[in-house]
Design a protein around this motif. Structure first.
Motif, mmCIF file in Angstrom:
data_model
loop_
_atom_site.group_PDB
_atom_site.id
_atom_site.type_symbol
_atom_site.label_atom_id
_atom_site.label_comp_id
_atom_site.label_asym_id
_atom_site.label_seq_id
_atom_site.Cartn_x
_atom_site.Cartn_y
_atom_site.Cartn_z
ATOM 1 N N PRO A 93 -4.705 8.146 -0.050
ATOM 2 C CA PRO A 93 -3.450 8.807 0.338
ATOM 3 C C PRO A 93 -3.442 9.102 1.838
ATOM 4 C CG PRO A 93 -4.893 10.364 -0.750
ATOM 5 C CD PRO A 93 -5.562 9.025 -0.845
ATOM 6 N N GLN A 130 3.677 14.222 -3.771
ATOM 7 C CA GLN A 130 2.510 13.451 -3.353
ATOM 8 C C GLN A 130 1.251 13.938 -4.066
ATOM 9 O OE1 GLN A 130 2.926 14.118 0.891
ATOM 10 N NE2 GLN A 130 3.698 12.052 1.171
ATOM 11 N N PHE A 180 1.272 12.825 -7.682
ATOM 12 C CA PHE A 180 0.967 11.399 -7.806
ATOM 13 C C PHE A 180 -0.531 11.151 -7.668
ATOM 14 C CE2 PHE A 180 0.381 7.165 -5.915
ATOM 15 C CZ PHE A 180 0.923 6.416 -6.940
ATOM 16 N N GLU A 181 -1.138 11.800 -6.697
ATOM 17 C CA GLU A 181 -2.560 11.586 -6.454
ATOM 18 C C GLU A 181 -3.397 12.179 -7.593
ATOM 19 O OE1 GLU A 181 -3.461 9.657 -4.121
ATOM 20 O OE2 GLU A 181 -5.616 9.866 -4.393
ATOM 21 N N GLY A 232 -3.337 8.316 -8.711
ATOM 22 C CA GLY A 232 -3.067 7.636 -7.447
ATOM 23 C C GLY A 232 -3.448 6.175 -7.545
ATOM 24 N N HIS A 254 -2.087 5.038 2.175
ATOM 25 C CA HIS A 254 -0.758 4.824 1.617
ATOM 26 C C HIS A 254 0.048 6.119 1.678
ATOM 27 C CE1 HIS A 254 2.127 4.529 -1.795
ATOM 28 N NE2 HIS A 254 2.304 3.336 -1.276
ATOM 29 N N HIS A 264 2.359 8.239 0.131
ATOM 30 C CA HIS A 264 2.998 8.399 -1.177
ATOM 31 C C HIS A 264 4.434 8.893 -0.982
ATOM 32 C CE1 HIS A 264 -0.859 7.633 -2.665
ATOM 33 N NE2 HIS A 264 -1.289 8.853 -2.930
#
Lengths: 396, 808
Positions: free
Chosen positions: B206, B214, B217-218, B222, B304, B306
Motif C-alpha cells: 500500500p 484504504q 482494503f488492506e 490487500g 499501490h 488504494h
C-alpha cells in the motif's frame, strides 16, 4: 525431602565468563545475557564437573533459539554509543517494617549505573523507626505516609519526586545496576507513558519460592521487548504489562490520570492490584506501555508456603478488585470487555487449574494454593466494597 | 471498532536506523522493512509518536530475526556458488505498458516514478482506454512515452493493444495508481534463464493507509502475497486455484513470447467490462495451464494507491466477488471442473468468515456492508460474464500479428574452425532420421567441412533405402550393424569418422541451422579437452506428460546455464554433444556393457577422470522430439535403475550421487501391479483434468519401475547399502560466513558442504542424493530451509564472544 532448591547464576555470552562447578544432583538456573540484555534461562543438573561456557551455549541453543541471534542483529542495526545520558529519575521505594530487606534494596540502588537519580523511601504507617535509621545511614530521602496502603505511599512518593520520571521498586527487590538506565531510556520513545521491566527471582531456595516461580509462573514477563499500545486497554490484560516492583512513569502524566488508586493494594482490604490498575488506566488514557527485559530486578519471593498461600489469596482478591474498579469507570463496551475478561479468567485460570491438578495430574501447584487464589477471587468483590468504605471514611 | 489510519513507512536495515516519527494524524505506523533492497516483511507499531532506533531494531529482529538469518546464510551460499553472477546477466529489453482511464493525476505520479527506474525500459507505452477527455494525452505529450488511444473500453483490451505495439522482449504491466520502486525492473536477466517462466510477479504494497476505505482494503488482505520468492509450476499446481495467489496485474512482467503460446488477455474480463476484474487471473491461469511457470518475486515491488473513498471501495469489493465468479464460470465453461473450488471458497469459507466476524465486530472485522457487497458480487458474477460477452458482440478482438519468420543469421566461420564428423546412431526412426539429415543440409556451417556418419543399428523400417534416396550436400557414410545398442553404434560411427572432432546427434533431435557452427566454435580455441554439450529443448504436444518432460529437461539445461554450475557426469547427454576423438579414446570410448542405459553418464565419469571439461553451448540448438509414450517411459526407469547399479559397481565413488541412494530400504515396496494399465489410467485422469491424482499416479509408477529395476540388477538392499557406503568420504567444502568466497568444487565425488563461522562448524549439508545433477539452487534452498534457530544462535555466540575478545 528432595532437594528442591535451585541455585541461580548468571552467564554473559559477550564476556567470556566462567561458571562455578555444580555439585552432583544440584540444580542450577543460569540467566544467560549478552551484556545488558537478558536472553533467557538455561536449567542444568550438576554432574560434578565444572560447567563450561561451551556446555552452556550448547544447552542454551535450543531454548534461547533465535534470541541470541536477534540480539547480535539488534546491536548491528543501532549505532553503539550514540545514546546520550539517560534522563534523571526519582526512585520510590515503599516499605513497612522490613528494615533489613530495605537495606539490601537501598544497597542495590546505590550501585545504579546512572548519572542522575534520587532515592525516596516512603515508610507506610511505620510502627518503629528502623527504616528511618537505615535511610539516614544510606543517605536517602525518607518520608512517612501515616495512612496505611501501598498506593497511598506510592502517591506520597510521586508527590515528593523531584525529577520528571518516577521509578518504583519494592523493598524485597534488588535492581540490577543497569536497571534505572534501561527504564529511563525507554521513555525516549515518545508516546511511552510507562516502562516496565523483567523480574527474575533473587533466590529459589525453598519449596515455596520454586513453586511460585515455576508452578505459578513467577513475576517475569519474558525476554521479548514489547510495546503495549493504548488499543490493548480493551483486552483488560494489565498483568501482561509488568509488575509493581519494576515500573516507571512520567510524573506529570501519572498525576494527570490521578496517580495510584488508594482503594487498592497492600494495606487495604483488596490486598494488591494497584500496579495493574495503574497500567490499565495508562492504556485507557491513551498512553503506551513499553516492556523492556533489560531493566532487570531480582525479587525475593515468599520463603514459606504459608506466606505464599497468603500471597496467592491476595492475588485472587486483587485481580477481582482491579476488574471491579475498571468496571466502575467503564462505558458500556468497556463493561462488556471487563465481564468477558473476568469470565475468561475464571474459566481458564481459576477453574482450569484445579481441574488440571485433580483430573489430569498435570498441574504442579498444590491444590491448597490453587484454592487460596480462588478463595481470594470469591471474596474480592466484597473486599473491594469494604475497601471503598474504609477509604471514604479515612478521607472524611 | 473504527478503522485506524496508518502511516506507511519504509525502513532499510542497510543504513543506520533513525528515529521514526508518527504524526498525531495517524493511529499507528505500518513499517515495511527492507534489507539489501529486498523486503523482509511488515511491522505494525501502534501507540508511539517517536520510535527510537533501538526499539525499531528490537522489534525488527524479534519479528524477522530468523528471516534475516536465512537471508545471510543464503547470501553466503550464493556467493560460494557463484550465483552472484546472475545479477550481471544481460538485461533484456523491456516495454512498460500502463493502461489508464480518466485518472491523469495518478498517471502523472506513476510516470514520475517510472523515470526514476534504475534499469530503464526501452519504451513506456500509455494506453488510454476510451478516455472521456484529453487530459491523459496532454500529460503524455511532453513526456518520453508513447501514447496510444484505445477507443474500445476495457482494461484487457487496452493491455492487448499495448502488447501488440510493444517492441521489448519483455512486457511489464503496472497500473496508473501505482508508484514503482526504482529497482522494479532490475535483474530480470536471470529470470529468463528459465525459458518456462511465463510471468514474473511481485509485491504490491500500500502506498498510503490514510482513509478508512484504504485501511479496510488492506486489512481485508490487500495485495499481500508474502515476502518469500515462490514459483508456481504449471505442471504441479492447479491453474485455476493458484492463479489468484500468483500475483496481480498491477505488478507483472511477461516475456512477450508467452502471448504467442497462450494468447492475449480475455477481452470479456477485466475493468471496464461488466465482469469488472480477473483479467489477470485468467491470464495467469492460462500460463499455468500451458505447463509454464509464474515466479513471485517480492523484491520486485510497487506501491499501490488504494482507492480512497468508501464508494470506490464498495464498488471494488462487489467487483472482486463478481469477477471471481465470472472467471470461475468461464473456466467451467471451458471444462475445468476445478474452477468449482472458487465458489466453494467464496460461499463456504471466505464470506461466512467475513460475515461472522462483521457481526461479532472482531478486531479485524470488515464492516458488514462490505461483506454484503462481496456476497452480491458473487451472486451476480455468472450473469455479468454473460452481459460482458453480449457487450463484446460485433467487436473484433485484438489479435497478435503473426511472428515474421526470422531467417537464420549466417555464422561467420573462420578458417580455424575445425572440420567435424557427425555421428548419428539410429534405430527404426526413418521419418525423424530423414528430417534430421535434411536439417543437417540446411546448416550455416559449410557442408564441405562436415561429414555425416549414420549408424543404422538393426533398422528394419527401410531407413537405409530412404537415406540413399536423399540428395545431400555433405558427405554421408552409412554403417549398418545388427541391433547392438546405441553405445556400440556410436563406437562404430567414431571408427568410421574421418575427422578428429566428432558431434554425436541422436536421431530424435532436429538441429537448428546454427547448431553445427556453434559446436565447431566451442572447440575453436579449446585444447582438445572440451566436451561441448548442446541445448535440446523438448518439443511438447501439450499433453500433461509432455509438459512434465519438458519441465524436467528445461530444468536440466537451465542448471547448466547458471554461472558457476558444477559440471558433473549427469550433465553428459550424448544427444547433441561434440568432443575430440582423442578425448573419447583417452577415456576409453563408450562401454558396450551399458547398452541403452546410462552409457552417457558412464562415459561422462571417465571423461571427467581424464581431464575433460564440459561446457554448455546454448546456441547449439536441436529440437528434441521426445518419446511421449508414458508406458515406455515407465519401462525406461526400470532399465535405468539397473544401469545405475551397474554404474555404481564400476565407479564406486559415484554411488552416493545416484538416484538409488535415495531409495535405500524401500526395495520391499516394489509392487509391479501398480504399473498395470498406467497409460490408460493416466489418460482418464488427464481427460477429467484431475491434476494431483494424475501426478501421484505417474510418480508412483516411475518409482515402482525404478525399484523393480534395482531388483533386476540383482542388487539386494544390503548390497546397495554397501555400494553407497563404499563411495568413500565426501569431499568437504567450506563456506565461511565471516568471509564468504567463491568455491570451486571438483567435478567428481559427493560434496559435503560445511558452513563455518570463524573456524567453528555451524551446519553441514548432508551429501545424500539431491538429484544426480548438481543443483546449487536446490542445495541452497534446502540448506536455508533446514537451518534452525540454533545455528543462528551459534553464530551469534561466536560473534558476541569474538567482539568481546577483540574489544579486550
Amino acid at each position: 525431602v528432595p532437594n528442591v532448591a535451585i541455585d541461580l547464576a548468571e552467564f554473559d555470552v559477550a564476556a567470556a565468563a566462567t561458571m562455578p562447578a555444580v555439585a552432583p544432583g544440584h540444580r542450577l538456573r543460569v540467566l544467560v545475557r549478552s551484556g545488558p540484555t537478558p536472553l533467557g534461562y538455561v536449567d542444568l543438573v550438576g554432574d560434578g564437573r565444572p560447567v563450561g561456557a561451551a556446555d552452556l551455549v550448547r544447552l542454551g541453543r535450543a531454548s534461547l533459539g533465535g534470541r541470541l541471534w536477534a540480539n547480535v542483529l539488534t546491536r548491528g542495526y543501532t549505532l553503539e554509543g550514540r545514546d546520550v545520558d539517560p534522563p534523571a529519575v526519582s526512585v520510590v521505594v515503599c516499605t513497612r517494617d522490613r528494615a533489613s530487606l530495605l537495606d539490601g534494596c537501598l544497597e542495590a540502588l546505590a550501585a545504579q549505573d546512572h548519572p542522575r537519580y534520587e532515592v525516596i523511601v516512603v515508610d507506610n504507617a511505620p510502627r518503629d523507626d528502623t527504616a528511618r535509621i537505615v535511610c539516614e545511614r544510606r543517605g536517602v530521602r525518607y518520608l512517612v505516609e501515616p495512612l496505611r496502603g501501598l498506593d497511598r505511599a506510592r502517591n506520597a512518593g510521586l508527590g515528593a519526586a523531584t525529577f520528571e520520571l518516577v521509578a518504583y521498586t519494592d523493598d524485597d527487590a534488588r535492581p540490577d545496576p543497569g536497571w534505572l538506565g534501561a527504564l529511563a531510556n525507554g521513555f525516549s520513545a515518545e508516546g511511552v507513558q510507562c516502562v516496565t521491566g523483567l523480574v527474575v527471582p533473587a533466590e529459589l531456595q525453598t519449596e515455596a519460592q520454586v513453586l511460585f516461580e515455576d508452578a505459578y509462573g513467577g513475576m517475569g514477563k519474558g525476554f521479548v521487548p514489547t510495546v503495549f499500545p493504548p488499543a490493548r486497554a480493551r483486552l483488560m490484560r494489565p498483568e501482561r504489562c509488568g509488575a509493581g516492583c519494576n515500573m516507571a512513569f512520567r510524573r506529570l502524566e501519572l498525576a494527570r490520570i490521578g496517580g495510584f488508586d488508594p482503594v487498592l493494594d497492600v494495606g487495604t482490604p483488596t490486598g494488591g492490584g494497584g500496579d495493574l490498575d495503574a497500567f490499565q488506566r495508562v492504556l485507557e488514557a491513551g498512553g503506551t506501555i513499553l516492556y523492556r527485559p533489560d531493566a532487570i530486578v531480582r525479587h525475593y519471593h515468599r520463603r514459606t508456603v504459608s506466606e505464599l498461600r497468603r500471597q496467592l489469596y491476595d492475588n485472587g482478591r486483587a485481580y477481582v478488585a482491579v476488574l471491579g474498579t475498571a468496571y466502575g469507570r467503564a462505558d458500556r463496551a468497556g463493561r462488556i470487555a471487563v465481564v468477558r475478561r473476568g469470565a475468561a479468567w475464571i474459566a481458564s485460570w481459576l477453574l482450569a487449574r484445579p481441574v488440571r491438578r485433580v483430573v489430569r495430574q498435570r498441574e504442579e501447584l498444590p491444590l491448597l494454593l490453587i484454592l487460596a487464589e480462588l478463595q481470594g477471587a470469591l471474596r474480592g468483590r466484597g473486599l473491594l466494597r469494604r475497601s471503598r468504605r474504609e477509604d471514604a471514611a479515612q478521607d472524611g | 471498532m473504527s478503522p485506524r489510519s496508518a502511516k506507511v513507512v519504509a525502513i532499510s536495515l542497510d543504513e543506520p536506523l533513525v528515529p521514526l516519527e508518527v504524526e498525531a494524524a495517524y493511529d499507528e505506523a505500518v513499517v515495511f522493512v527492507f534489507s539489501h533492497g529486498r523486503p523482509l516483511g511488515r511491522l505494525r507499531i501502534a501507540g508511539l509518536r517517536v520510535v527510537t532506533p533501538e526499539l525499531q531494531a528490537a522489534l525488527v529482529t524479534e519479528k524477522f530475526g530468523h528471516r534475516l538469518w536465512q537471508r545471510e546464510l543464503r547470501a553466503a551460499l550464493e556467493l560460494a556458488a557463484g550465483l552472484d553472477g546472475l545479477a550481471q546477466l544481460p538485461v533484456p529489453e523491456v516495454t512498460v505498458v500502463i493502461c489508464t482511464r480518466n485518472r491523469p493525476d495518478d498517471l502523472a505520479r506513476c510516470l514520475d516514478s517510472l523515470s526514476a527506474l534504475r534499469t530503464s525500459p526501452v519504451e513506456v507505452i500509455v494506453v488510454d482506454s476510451a478516455p472521456s477527455d484529453e487530459r491523459a494525452a496532454e500529460l503524455c505529450a511532453d513526456r518520453p512515452v508513447r501514447y496510444l488511444m484505445e477507443p474500445v473500453i476495457g482494461q484487457s483490451r487496452a493491455r492487448n493493444r499495448g502488447i501488440v505495439e510493444a517492441r521489448g522482449e519483455l512486457v511489464a504491466f503496472t497500473d496508473d495508481d501505482v508508484v514503482v520502486d526504482p529497482g522494479w525492473l532490475d535483474a530480470l536477466g536471470h529470470e529468463l534463464l528459465d525459458p518456462l517462466v511465463g510471468a514474473i510477479t511481485g509485491l504490491v504494497a500500500p502506498l498510503e493507509l490514510e482513509t478508512p476505505a484504504q485501511v479496510i482494503f488492506e486489512m481485508h488482505g490487500g495485495f499481500d502475497r508474502g515476502y518469500e520468492r515462490t514459483m508456481f509450476d504449471g505442471t504441479r499446481v492447479g491453474p485455476t486455484t493458484s492463479a489468484g495467489r500468483a500475483g496481480a496485474g498491477a505488478n507483472v512482467v511477461f516475456p512477450r513470447a508467452v502471448f504467442e503460446q497462450v494468447g492475449l488477455f480475455a477481452e470479456d474480463l477485466g475493468p471496464g467490462t461488466p465482469a469488472r476484474a480477473s483479467d489477470d487471473n485468467d491470464m495467469f491461469c492460462r500460463i499455468l495451464e500451458a505447463g509454464l511457470r509464474i515466479v513471485y518475486e517480492p523484491a520486485r515491488f510497487v506501491w499501490h494507491g488504494h482507492r480512497r473513498t468508501e464508494r470506490e471501495l464498495r464498488e471494488l469489493m462487489y467487483g472482486y466477488g463478481a469477477s471471481s465468479l465470472a472467471f470461475a464460470t468461464k473456466r467451467l465453461g471451458e471444462g475445468d471442473a476445478s474452477a468449482l473450488r472458487l465458489p466453494v471458497w467464496w460461499w463456504g469459507e471466505h464470506l461466512p468468515g467475513d460475515l461472522l466476524s462483521a457481526l461479532r465486530r472482531g478486531p479485524n472485522a470488515i464492516p458488514l456492508r462490505y461483506a454484503l457487497d462481496e456476497l452480491r458480487g458473487t451472486l451476480a458474477g455468472p450473469w455479468l460474464l454473460h452481459r460482458s460477452r453480449q457487450s463484446r458482440k460485433g467487436i473484433a478482438a485484438i489479435a497478435l500479428p503473426r511472428p515474421s519468420a526470422s531467417s537464420p543469421t549466417p555464422r561467420v566461420v573462420s578458417n580455424e574452425t575445425p572440420a567435424l564428423s557427425i555421428v548419428i546412431p539410429t534405430h527404426n526412426r526413418r521419418e525423424l532420421l530423414v528430417r534430421l539429415l535434411d536439417a543437417l543440409g540446411a546448416q550455416t556451417y559449410p557442408s564441405e567441412r562436415m561429414e555425416v556418419v549414420a549408424v543404422l543399428d538393426g533398422c528394419t523400417d527401410g531407413s537405409a533405402g530412404a537415406i540413399r534416396a536423399l540428395d545431400l550436400p555433405y558427405r554421408l557414410e552409412l554403417v549398418e550393424q545388427d541391433g547392438r545398442g546405441a553405445a556400440e553404434a556410436r563406437g562404430a560411427g567414431v571408427a568410421a569418422a574421418r575427422e578428429e572432432l566428432v558431434l554425436f546427434v541422436d536421431d530424435d533431435i532436429i538441429l537448428e541451422p546454427g547448431c553445427v557452427a556453434a559446436h565447431a566454435d566451442a572447440h575453436r580455441q579449446g585444447d582438445g579437452t572440451i566436451v561441448a554439450l548442446g541445448y535440446c529443448p523438448p518439443v511438447s504436444d501439450g499433453s500433461w506428460w509432455s509438459l512434465v518432460l519438458r519441465a524436467w529437461w528445461e530444468d536440466h539445461y537451465r542448471r547448466k546455464r547458471i554461472p558457476g554450475h558444477r559440471f558433473g557426469f549427469a550433465d553428459m547427454v550424448t544427444g547433441n554433444t561434440s568432443l575430440t576423438k582423442s578425448a573419447l579414446h583417452g577415456a576409453g570410448g563408450f562401454d558396450p556393457a551399458f547398452r541403452g542405459r546410462r552409457e552417457d553418464w558412464e562415459l561422462g565419469i571417465r571423461l571427467l577422470e581424464h581431464g575433460s571439461r564440459f561446457v554448455h553451448c546454448h546456441d547449439a540448438v536441436g529440437h528434441h522430439h521426445l518419446d511421449l509414450d508414458l508406458e515406455r517411459a515407465v519401462a525406461r526407469q526400470r532399465t535405468e535403475a539397473a544401469g545405475d547399479v551397474e554404474l555404481a559397481r564400476k565407479h564406486p565413488s559415484t554411488a552416493v550421487s545416484l538416484p538409488f541412494a535415495g531409495y535405500l530400504g524401500q526395495r520391499h515396496a516394489a509392487r509391479p501391479e501398480l504399473m498395470a494399465g498406467i497409460a490408460e489410467r493416466a489418460d482418464r485422469l488427464e481427460l477429467h483434468r484431475v491434476r494431483r491424482p494424475w501426478r501421484r499416479l505417474v510418480e508412483r509408477a516411475m518409482r515402482q519401475s525404478y525399484l523393480l529395476g534395482l531388483a533386476d540388477a540383482g542388487g539386494s538392499d544390503a548390497e546397495l547399502r554397501a555400494l553407497v557406503a563404499a563411495a568413500g568420504e565426501p569431499v568437504r567444502a567450506f563456506v565461511d560466513l565471516a568471509d564468504p568466497c567463491r568455491l570451486s568444487l571438483p567435478p567428481l565425488g559427493a560434496i559435503a558442504l560445511e558452513v563455518v563461522e570463524q573456524g567453528s562448524l555451524i551446519g553441514r549439508v548432508d551429501p545424500r542424493y539431491p538429484g544426480a545433477q548438481w543443483d546449487w539452487q536446490h542445495v541452497i534452498d534446502r540448506t536455508v530451509r533446514g537451518s534452525s534457530p540454533a545455528a543462528a544462535a551459534a553464530v551469534a555466540v561466536i560473534r558476541s564472544r569474538g567482539g568481546a575478545e577483540r574489544g579486550d
